[in-house]
Design a protein around this motif. Sequence first.
Motif, short mmCIF file in Angstrom:
data_model
loop_
_atom_site.label_atom_id
_atom_site.label_comp_id
_atom_site.label_asym_id
_atom_site.label_seq_id
_atom_site.Cartn_x
_atom_site.Cartn_y
_atom_site.Cartn_z
N GLY A 9 0.81 -1.21 0.00
CA GLY A 9 0.00 0.00 0.00
C GLY A 9 0.85 1.26 0.00
N THR A 10 0.19 2.36 0.13
CA THR A 10 0.84 3.67 0.16
C THR A 10 1.35 3.97 1.56
N TRP A 11 2.53 4.58 1.63
CA TRP A 11 3.10 4.97 2.91
C TRP A 11 2.24 6.05 3.54
N ALA A 12 1.98 5.90 4.84
CA ALA A 12 1.25 6.90 5.62
C ALA A 12 2.16 7.39 6.74
N SER A 13 2.29 8.69 6.88
CA SER A 13 3.12 9.26 7.94
C SER A 13 2.30 9.42 9.21
N MET A 14 2.90 9.04 10.32
CA MET A 14 2.25 9.23 11.61
C MET A 14 2.55 10.65 12.10
N THR A 15 1.65 11.20 12.89
CA THR A 15 1.90 12.48 13.53
C THR A 15 2.97 12.26 14.60
N VAL A 16 4.01 13.07 14.56
CA VAL A 16 5.14 12.90 15.48
C VAL A 16 5.45 14.18 16.25
N THR A 17 4.45 15.01 16.46
CA THR A 17 4.64 16.29 17.15
C THR A 17 5.39 16.13 18.47
N ASN A 18 4.98 15.17 19.28
CA ASN A 18 5.59 14.98 20.60
C ASN A 18 6.85 14.12 20.55
N LEU A 19 7.19 13.59 19.39
CA LEU A 19 8.44 12.84 19.22
C LEU A 19 9.59 13.77 18.87
N GLN A 20 9.29 14.85 18.14
CA GLN A 20 10.32 15.81 17.73
C GLN A 20 11.02 16.36 18.98
N SER A 21 12.33 16.31 18.98
CA SER A 21 13.16 16.83 20.08
C SER A 21 12.97 16.07 21.39
N LEU A 22 12.53 14.81 21.34
CA LEU A 22 12.36 14.01 22.56
C LEU A 22 13.69 13.89 23.28
N ALA A 23 13.70 14.35 24.51
CA ALA A 23 14.92 14.31 25.31
C ALA A 23 15.24 12.90 25.76
N ILE A 24 16.50 12.68 26.10
CA ILE A 24 16.90 11.41 26.68
C ILE A 24 16.37 11.35 28.11
#
Length: 170
Positions: A9-24
Amino acid sequence: MTTQNIAYGTWASMTVTNLQSLAIDTTDPYSGWQSARVDNQTSVLALDYEVQILLSTAATAPADDKTVYVYVVPWIYDGSTWKPMANFSTTTRPTGTEGTASMSEPNSMKYGIALPYVITGQPLDGMFTIKGACDGIVPDGWSLAIRNNCGAALGTGCIVSYRPITVTNT
């Protein structure tokens, strides 16, 4: 006589707003990210899904576990309600919506993939299948959880996407 062919199928992107810049986070319970739930029961009905993880990192040296962990949360749909079939081993449960997550080890989620971080600024790329992570079956629905313990914060160019795998008859 028909011929069965695999269909991607076609690739679908997940929303990653809270993943961006995730600290260690090296303190249990760990701060992490959870994706929205993907529905395989009421719409797509795929035999499997490929999941692609593309994470950028800050220019920080590897430390701690030197790894980003990706987990799968299987979901069951009983005809009216979605229920997570795993937990974060904390007082919070997976929600089925994109956001932050507080998780502990060990937990009951399914292992997706570990992305090793060995060089400063290294991109973390990997793929796995939902069927492979869930003991050979695709659940009614699924979501992902990511925990960062690599020594560097994630960057702002993170991508998590998936595509269904089905069969066609010709």
